[in-house]
Design a protein around this motif. Structure first.
Motif, PDB file in Angstrom:
ATOM      1  N   PHE A 122       1.160  -1.534   0.324  1.00  0.00           N
ATOM      2  CA  PHE A 122       0.222   0.452   0.014  1.00  0.00           C
ATOM      3  C   PHE A 122       0.871   1.641   0.140  1.00  0.00           C
ATOM      4  N   ASN A 123       0.385   2.229  -0.343  1.00  0.00           N
ATOM      5  CA  ASN A 123       1.125   3.521  -0.303  1.00  0.00           C
ATOM      6  C   ASN A 123       1.162   4.049   1.166  1.00  0.00           C
ATOM      7  N   ASP A 124      -0.081   3.794   1.555  1.00  0.00           N
ATOM      8  CA  ASP A 124       0.386   4.189   3.323  1.00  0.00           C
ATOM      9  C   ASP A 124       1.254   3.570   4.148  1.00  0.00           C
ATOM     10  N   ALA A 125       1.599   4.081   5.184  1.00  0.00           N
ATOM     11  CA  ALA A 125       1.840   2.775   6.028  1.00  0.00           C
ATOM     12  C   ALA A 125       1.178   1.695   6.910  1.00  0.00           C
ATOM     13  N   ILE A 126       1.655   0.721   6.717  1.00  0.00           N
ATOM     14  CA  ILE A 126       0.514  -0.484   7.085  1.00  0.00           C
ATOM     15  C   ILE A 126       1.006  -0.415   8.880  1.00  0.00           C
ATOM     16  N   ASN A 127       2.015  -1.155   8.749  1.00  0.00           N
ATOM     17  CA  ASN A 127       2.911  -0.813  10.066  1.00  0.00           C
ATOM     18  C   ASN A 127       1.712  -2.234  10.802  1.00  0.00           C
ATOM     19  N   GLY A 128       2.179  -2.882  10.535  1.00  0.00           N
ATOM     20  CA  GLY A 128       1.278  -4.472  10.881  1.00  0.00           C
ATOM     21  C   GLY A 128       1.667  -5.262  12.198  1.00  0.00           C
ATOM     22  N   HIS A 129       3.105  -4.965  12.558  1.00  0.00           N
ATOM     23  CA  HIS A 129       3.547  -5.201  13.940  1.00  0.00           C
ATOM     24  C   HIS A 129       2.465  -4.657  14.947  1.00  0.00           C
TER      25      HIS A 129
ATOM     26  N   HIS B 243      14.499 -10.991  -2.126  1.00  0.00           N
ATOM     27  CA  HIS B 243      14.283 -10.872  -0.696  1.00  0.00           C
ATOM     28  C   HIS B 243      14.056 -10.000   0.503  1.00  0.00           C
ATOM     29  N   ALA B 244      15.378  -9.163   0.050  1.00  0.00           N
ATOM     30  CA  ALA B 244      15.475  -7.889   0.632  1.00  0.00           C
ATOM     31  C   ALA B 244      15.104  -6.722   0.026  1.00  0.00           C
ATOM     32  N   ASP B 245      14.963  -6.816  -0.843  1.00  0.00           N
ATOM     33  CA  ASP B 245      13.782  -5.766  -1.447  1.00  0.00           C
ATOM     34  C   ASP B 245      12.348  -5.932  -0.867  1.00  0.00           C
ATOM     35  N   LEU B 246      11.838  -6.891  -0.618  1.00  0.00           N
ATOM     36  CA  LEU B 246      10.948  -6.775  -0.472  1.00  0.00           C
ATOM     37  C   LEU B 246      10.131  -6.864   0.927  1.00  0.00           C
ATOM     38  N   MET B 247      11.673  -6.994   1.747  1.00  0.00           N
ATOM     39  CA  MET B 247      11.564  -6.299   3.166  1.00  0.00           C
ATOM     40  C   MET B 247      11.848  -4.887   3.586  1.00  0.00           C
ATOM     41  N   ALA B 248      12.693  -4.285   2.665  1.00  0.00           N
ATOM     42  CA  ALA B 248      13.245  -3.062   2.912  1.00  0.00           C
ATOM     43  C   ALA B 248      11.493  -2.587   2.667  1.00  0.00           C
ATOM     44  N   GLN B 249      10.059  -3.054   2.292  1.00  0.00           N
ATOM     45  CA  GLN B 249       8.757  -2.348   2.279  1.00  0.00           C
ATOM     46  C   GLN B 249       8.032  -2.798   3.364  1.00  0.00           C
ATOM     47  N   PHE B 250       8.512  -3.556   4.222  1.00  0.00           N
ATOM     48  CA  PHE B 250       7.928  -4.016   5.363  1.00  0.00           C
ATOM     49  C   PHE B 250       6.895  -2.993   6.101  1.00  0.00           C
ATOM     50  N   ASN B 251       7.038  -2.106   5.881  1.00  0.00           N
ATOM     51  CA  ASN B 251       5.749  -1.080   6.870  1.00  0.00           C
ATOM     52  C   ASN B 251       4.714  -0.869   5.663  1.00  0.00           C
ATOM     53  N   GLN B 252       5.048  -1.143   4.642  1.00  0.00           N
ATOM     54  CA  GLN B 252       4.252  -0.417   3.566  1.00  0.00           C
ATOM     55  C   GLN B 252       3.496  -2.056   3.395  1.00  0.00           C
ATOM     56  N   LEU B 253       3.679  -3.355   3.757  1.00  0.00           N
ATOM     57  CA  LEU B 253       3.058  -4.571   3.921  1.00  0.00           C
ATOM     58  C   LEU B 253       2.515  -4.525   4.028  1.00  0.00           C
ATOM     59  N   GLN B 254       0.694  -5.375   3.729  1.00  0.00           N
ATOM     60  CA  GLN B 254      -0.210  -5.677   4.577  1.00  0.00           C
ATOM     61  C   GLN B 254      -0.203  -7.765   3.939  1.00  0.00           C
ATOM     62  N   VAL B 255      -0.912  -8.347   4.873  1.00  0.00           N
ATOM     63  CA  VAL B 255      -0.438  -9.751   4.806  1.00  0.00           C
ATOM     64  C   VAL B 255      -1.967 -10.103   5.055  1.00  0.00           C
ATOM     65  N   THR B 256      -2.870 -10.712   4.182  1.00  0.00           N
ATOM     66  CA  THR B 256      -4.099 -11.909   4.355  1.00  0.00           C
ATOM     67  C   THR B 256      -4.019 -13.056   4.792  1.00  0.00           C
ATOM     68  N   ILE B 257      -4.413 -13.963   4.873  1.00  0.00           N
ATOM     69  CA  ILE B 257      -3.827 -15.226   5.446  1.00  0.00           C
ATOM     70  C   ILE B 257      -5.876 -16.050   4.806  1.00  0.00           C
ATOM     71  N   ALA B 258      -5.307 -17.145   4.065  1.00  0.00           N
ATOM     72  CA  ALA B 258      -6.734 -17.808   4.060  1.00  0.00           C
ATOM     73  C   ALA B 258      -6.734 -19.036   4.912  1.00  0.00           C
ATOM     74  N   LEU B 259      -8.001 -19.431   5.571  1.00  0.00           N
ATOM     75  CA  LEU B 259      -7.259 -20.602   6.340  1.00  0.00           C
ATOM     76  C   LEU B 259      -7.984 -21.695   5.929  1.00  0.00           C
ATOM     77  N   VAL B 260      -8.088 -22.371   5.116  1.00  0.00           N
ATOM     78  CA  VAL B 260      -8.551 -22.942   4.863  1.00  0.00           C
ATOM     79  C   VAL B 260      -9.143 -25.508   5.431  1.00  0.00           C
ATOM     80  N   ARG B 261     -10.597 -25.022   5.314  1.00  0.00           N
ATOM     81  CA  ARG B 261     -11.510 -25.683   6.656  1.00  0.00           C
ATOM     82  C   ARG B 261     -11.451 -27.133   5.874  1.00  0.00           C
ATOM     83  N   ASP B 262      -9.921 -27.927   6.698  1.00  0.00           N
ATOM     84  CA  ASP B 262     -10.079 -29.353   6.580  1.00  0.00           C
ATOM     85  C   ASP B 262     -10.753 -30.299   7.585  1.00  0.00           C
TER      86      ASP B 262
END
Length: 530
Positions: free
Chosen positions: A303-310, A357-376
């Motif tokens: 995202f353009n704005d800071a996510i700060n998911g921590h 990997h370093a490039d991705l981690m450099a954008q750490f604070n702009q990174l939003q993560v969504t997860i999908a938990l599969v119902r097994d």
């Protein structure tokens, strides 16, 4: 501001705690009830048994750690509080598994999400798995009791930016979404729940039921691994355990626990593994099979704005738009949530090596993560995994089926659509070979064609369930619907291993409520015999 540590204060005034790493000679302990494990099941059972006036011993393989040593650092928390320093994996290394290993079990390190057992799961268990007495209506008072006991209530604060993206995406698309209930009191909204709550706001077993049991005279034995259940005919007559060092390796000192009744609450994987090591009767080959993980796939978004998911409550919004869409036994559904975004956690669950990997981690604070938990565990092609004993312990063989991969592809598409709807500039499905996608049409096409495979696609789990299922039919269950063994009169199981399928919801409240019911019934029976 000084934070009170109830564990330190309780030990100072004389609570009964034995750190087995400090025991140098063999030790035998006796009580009315011995409980193996101190997590969601063991903690609740311990308080209820102690409240009934029964003498209780709680045996925990992990260490006793408390807020005094919780410093919000991953490098300390993972080795101190998690199984295998948070690096546990399935047999083929395709699924990473997060599971607690300390007093309080996974309740000490989870993200506080508290959801009642879904109606669809309970109905399926009753119809297909011979479970009796566990309806939505009959469990409601037990859930209400535990919600009150553990201060489980709707999170009234605004979601952090990571969760807000999930909410905004759902709103833009007209999808279902719900504000999560959390087991917290006086939460500082720091976002470091997975490393042990440093201010004791999380109402885990570590600061609620375990102290309550100790206050009533229970004994806690930490760093003690129960290695074998001793039995004769239909009675258990002892548990043999190994004292563990401060680094959790056997010291050679043996411990023996004897009781009128034994409760296994070591969690899915470890309860079945202990039963298998002890060669308990298993005429229908059930123990350790049908172990479920809610295998989870991840989607990153910039995202353009800071996510700060921590920062901020790790989980405060979820979406059930796709969990039961095709019915319980139809195509595998999935629950949408977000995880906290901490450096080691994300670095070990993202893509690439070296510069990429370093490039991705450099954008750490702009990174939003969504997860999908599969119902097994409901679909015929979703039989879960199998706990297996090895020379050095155990492993979990969990083959990822075609039904799972089909669900994973649908989930990647749902997550990408949601993230773009929430305003993401780019989306990255976390699977090797994928690159940043700049629009929903591009993502839709790329995800339809992406190559999904074990070890290529990141799959994780924080919800281990099953392996010692409950039910009235011994051909498909090890214990009855009250958690009582079909084969031993003085053995019960009270943890997530009881579940005949996964839940389609985070499991801690299901374990709390079902254990509260079953432990209360057992305590009444034991009290009447004493």
């Amino acid at each position: 501001m000084a934070i009170q540590d109830p564990i330190v204060e309780g030990l100072a005034k004389g609570w009964n705690h034995i750190d087995a790493s400090q025991v140098s000679t063999p030790l035998t302990l006796e009580a009315d009830v011995v409980i193996v494990g101190s997590g969601a099941g063991g903690g609740v059972a311990a308080e209820i048994m102690a409240e009934a006036g029964l003498s209780v011993i709680i045996v925990e393989g992990g260490p006793l750690k408390s807020s005094e040593s919780f410093n919000m650092e991953e490098r300390r928390a993972y080795p101190n509080l998690y199984q295998q320093a948070a690096s546990m994996k399935t047999k083929d290394k395709a699924i990473g598994i997060f599971q607690g290993r300390a007093v309080g079990g996974s309740t000490t390190v989870n993200w506080t999400t508290s959801i009642r057992t879904p109606d669809n799961a309970l109905a399926f268990w009753a119809k297909e798995k011979s479970v009796k007495g566990l309806s939505t209506e009959s469990l409601a008072p037990w859930f209400a009791k535990m919600e009150q006991r553990l201060n489980i209530s709707k999170w009234e604060f605004e979601p952090n930016r990571n969760n807000m993206a999930l909410k905004q995406g759902c709103e833009a698309l007209g999808w279902d979404h719900t504000v999560i209930k959390r087991n917290v009191a006086g939460c500082w909204n720091t976002g470091y729940c997975g490393m042990g709550c440093p201010v004791n706001a999380k109402q885990s077993m570590l600061v609620t039921t375990i102290p309550a049991a100790l206050e009533r005279g229970a004994t806690l034995v930490s760093r003690a691994k129960v290695a074998k259940i001793e039995y004769h005919q239909d009675k258990i007559f002892g548990l043999k355990a190994q004292a563990l060092s401060e680094t959790l390796t056997p010291t050679g000192v043996e411990l023996l626990f004897k009781a009128k009744h034994y409760i296994l609450s070591a969690g899915a994987i470890h309860t079945p593994a202990l039963m298998m090591r002890s060669k308990l009767p298993d005429p229908y080959g059930i123990i350790g099979k049908r172990t479920f993980l809610h295998p989870t796939v991840l989607s990153g978004a910039l995202f353009n704005d800071a996510i700060n998911g921590h920062s901020g409550a790790p989980q405060s919004i979820y979406s059930d738009q796709f969990v039961w869409q095709n019915g319980a036994a139809g195509d595998l559904g999935y629950k949408l949530e977000v995880p906290p975004v901490h450096p080691i956690l994300i670095a070990s669950k993202t893509l690439g090596y070296g510069q990429s990997h370093a490039d991705l981690m450099a954008q750490f604070n702009q990174l939003q993560v969504t997860i999908a938990l599969v119902r097994d565990g409901y679909h015929p092609d979703s039989q879960g995994g199998q706990v297996e004993l090895t020379e050095h312990g155990f492993t979990l063989d969990y083959p990822l089926s075609n039904a799972f991969w089909e669900a994973a592809r649908r989930a990647f598409a749902s997550m990408a659509e949601l993230q773009f709807a929430a305003g993401a500039e780019k989306v990255l499905p976390i699977s090797e070979g994928m690159s940043m996608l700049s629009s929903w049409p591009q993502a839709k096409k790329a995800i339809a064609e992406m190559n999904l495979a074990p070890l290529k696609t990141i799959v994780a789990s924080a919800h281990v369930m099953g392996g010692c299922p409950m039910g009235e039919d011994p051909k498909m269950s090890m214990v009855n619907s009250e958690g009582r063994s079909h084969y031993f009169e003085n053995l019960s199981v009270m943890d997530g291993s009881l579940f005949p399928t996964s839940l389609g919801a985070n499991p801690q409240l299901s374990i709390y409520g079902i254990t509260a019911r079953n432990a209360t019934l057992l305590a009444e029976e034991l009290k009447s015999k004493s």
